[in-house]
Design a protein around this motif. Structure first.
Motif, short mmCIF file in Angstrom:
data_model
loop_
_atom_site.label_atom_id
_atom_site.label_comp_id
_atom_site.label_asym_id
_atom_site.label_seq_id
_atom_site.Cartn_x
_atom_site.Cartn_y
_atom_site.Cartn_z
N VAL A 1 1.17 -6.91 -2.60
CA VAL A 1 2.13 -5.97 -2.04
C VAL A 1 3.50 -6.15 -2.68
O VAL A 1 4.06 -7.25 -2.67
N PHE A 2 4.02 -5.09 -3.25
CA PHE A 2 5.39 -5.13 -3.76
C PHE A 2 6.11 -3.87 -3.31
O PHE A 2 5.80 -2.79 -3.81
N ASN A 3 6.98 -4.02 -2.34
CA ASN A 3 7.75 -2.90 -1.80
C ASN A 3 6.86 -1.73 -1.37
O ASN A 3 6.98 -0.62 -1.87
N ILE B 1 -7.92 -5.44 -3.72
CA ILE B 1 -7.67 -4.00 -3.61
C ILE B 1 -6.16 -3.75 -3.61
O ILE B 1 -5.40 -4.54 -3.06
N ASP B 2 -5.72 -2.67 -4.25
CA ASP B 2 -4.30 -2.31 -4.26
C ASP B 2 -3.85 -1.91 -2.87
O ASP B 2 -4.64 -1.43 -2.06
N ALA B 3 -2.54 -2.06 -2.63
CA ALA B 3 -2.01 -1.75 -1.30
C ALA B 3 -1.80 -0.25 -1.11
O ALA B 3 -1.68 0.22 0.01
N ASP B 4 -1.77 0.52 -2.19
CA ASP B 4 -1.30 1.90 -2.07
C ASP B 4 -2.41 2.90 -1.77
O ASP B 4 -2.19 4.11 -1.82
N LEU B 5 -3.62 2.41 -1.49
CA LEU B 5 -4.77 3.24 -1.13
C LEU B 5 -5.24 4.14 -2.29
O LEU B 5 -5.94 5.11 -2.07
N PHE C 1 0.75 10.96 -19.03
CA PHE C 1 1.16 9.79 -19.81
C PHE C 1 0.41 8.55 -19.35
O PHE C 1 -0.14 7.80 -20.15
N LYS C 2 0.36 8.34 -18.03
CA LYS C 2 -0.31 7.15 -17.48
C LYS C 2 -1.80 7.17 -17.84
O LYS C 2 -2.36 6.17 -18.28
N LYS C 3 -2.43 8.33 -17.63
CA LYS C 3 -3.87 8.42 -17.89
C LYS C 3 -4.16 8.18 -19.36
O LYS C 3 -5.09 7.45 -19.72
N1 UDP Z 1 2.27 -4.91 -7.28
C1 UDP Z 1 2.65 -6.23 -7.12
N2 UDP Z 1 3.64 -6.75 -7.91
C2 UDP Z 1 4.28 -5.99 -8.87
C3 UDP Z 1 3.85 -4.65 -9.05
C4 UDP Z 1 2.85 -4.13 -8.25
O1 UDP Z 1 2.10 -6.95 -6.29
O2 UDP Z 1 5.16 -6.51 -9.54
C5 UDP Z 1 1.19 -4.36 -6.43
C6 UDP Z 1 1.50 -3.04 -5.75
O3 UDP Z 1 2.14 -3.24 -4.50
C7 UDP Z 1 0.11 -2.43 -5.59
C8 UDP Z 1 -0.61 -2.94 -6.82
O4 UDP Z 1 0.11 -4.09 -7.27
O5 UDP Z 1 -0.55 -2.93 -4.45
C9 UDP Z 1 -0.70 -1.89 -7.90
O6 UDP Z 1 0.58 -1.39 -8.20
P1 UDP Z 1 0.87 0.17 -8.34
O7 UDP Z 1 0.04 0.94 -7.38
O8 UDP Z 1 2.34 0.39 -8.26
O9 UDP Z 1 0.39 0.43 -9.83
P2 UDP Z 1 -0.34 1.75 -10.39
O10 UDP Z 1 -1.44 2.07 -9.45
O11 UDP Z 1 0.70 2.80 -10.43
O12 UDP Z 1 -0.82 1.33 -11.73
#
Ligand code: UDP
Ligand code: MG
Length: 313
Positions: A12-14, A94-98, A132-134
């Protein structure tokens, strides 16, 4: 309390805008499995209200745990800390952002029960992410795969299930510039994929700045490939040989070219540049070997043993 069967690790980051929803959805899915579990949130130095929110959730639900970093150490380190603290037999990252739907977890668990020790989520589609990301992500995965001998699967992020055995192996690898997916591939074991569609972020913005993305890509490439160093060796070798051949042609061809000395000088320059590059590459190969030794990855990993007295070790 008995040991959980499953541990879910969430970096989790912000993420103050999403964390409650993430908790609710994860709880629903994990409860449907009907076995004990724990949720481990790793707060990677958030500066928003993430810490307060998760602390509150911890108070209400004893299955939820929280690790607070002293500052932002990065996604890969956060995942590692979560796995270090997990006590389940299977660990799900798993990522926090669902973006990684928790509803995929039961199919990962099913594969695990079939005997696979690593079950990774493979994105067949990415929704809500820019071109760009993809594009850069697709390029990076393919480049990495070409540059290393390891079977690192493409379009696979950190959303995955790991058997406790695999986590144990990762615990022994203390590399600083970690690329966890690469390390998991490196560790081996029986691996399987579960395909899923990557959703858009539930709320908030990506926490992966361009700088963080580049660092991740760089760590992946340099930790699992020596190709850049070998390029110097090869290009140098070709240039040196080419320069030499050029010189021979200039000296032997009749009638001699009008600007004989100009040609001799040019071929000598190409030759010397080649020699330079060649030895630079050679030096690089030695550095790469020192790097290999310094990383101190285990020499081999044993998946199981037969016929040994297990009590003796
Ligand atoms: N995250 C983290 N530290 C960081 C950057 C991201 O713990 O320095 C976490 C973030 O909260 C999320 C996961 O890593 O749960 C993936 O990040 P994000 O969804 O922002 O990346 P994206 O999906 O855009 O590649
Ligand atoms: Mg995301």
């Amino acid at each position: 309390m008995s040991l959980p069967r499953y541990s879910v690790v969430v970096p989790v980051f912000n993420e103050e805008l999403v964390i409650r929803e993430t908790y609710t959805r994860l709880r629903k899915v994990m409860e449907s499995l009907g076995e004990p579990y724990e949720l481990i949130f790793v707060n990677d130095g958030s500066t928003d209200r993430s810490q307060e929110i998760i602390t509150e959730i911890c108070r209400q639900d004893p299955r939820v745990k929280l690790i607070n970093f002293s500052r932002n150490f990065g996604h890969q380190i956060a995942i590692t800390a979560g796995m270090d603290h997990a006590s389940g037999e299977a660990v799900i990252v798993i990522d926090a952002d669902l973006q990684d739907p928790p509803e995929v977890i039961p199919s990962m668990v099913a594969k695990w029960k079939e005997g696979y020790e690593v079950v990774y989520g493979k994105r067949i589609k990415r929704k809500g992410e820019g071109f760009f990301k993809k594009f850069t992500a697709a390029l990076f995965y393919r480049l990495l795969q070409r540059m290393t001998n390891l079977p690192i699967p493409v379009d696979v992020g950190d959303f995955r299930l790991l058997d406790r055995k695999v986590c144990q192996v990762l615990k022994d690898i203390r590399e600083k510039n970690r690329y966890v997916r690469g390390l998991v591939s490196w560790a081996g074991f029986k691996q399987a994929a579960v395909e899923y569609v990557r959703d858009p972020r539930f709320a908030g913005e990506t926490k992966y700045s361009l700088k963080k993305m580049l660092k991740l890509a760089w760590d992946g490439l340099t930790s699992f490939s020596h190709l850049p160093l070998e390029i110097s060796l090869k290009v140098g070798g070709i240039l040196a040989l080419g320069g030499m051949a050029y010189l021979l042609v200039v000296l032997l061809v009749r009638p001699a070219p009008a600007s004989l000395w100009g040609n001799v000088l040019l071929s000598a320059m190409i030759f010397l540049t080649g020699v330079n590059l060649f030895f630079l590459g050679l030096l690089g190969i030695y550095v790469a070997r020192i790097y290999d030794e310094a990383r101190n990855r285990p020499l081999y990993i044993i998946a199981s043993r037969v016929g040994f007295d297990e009590n003796r070790t």
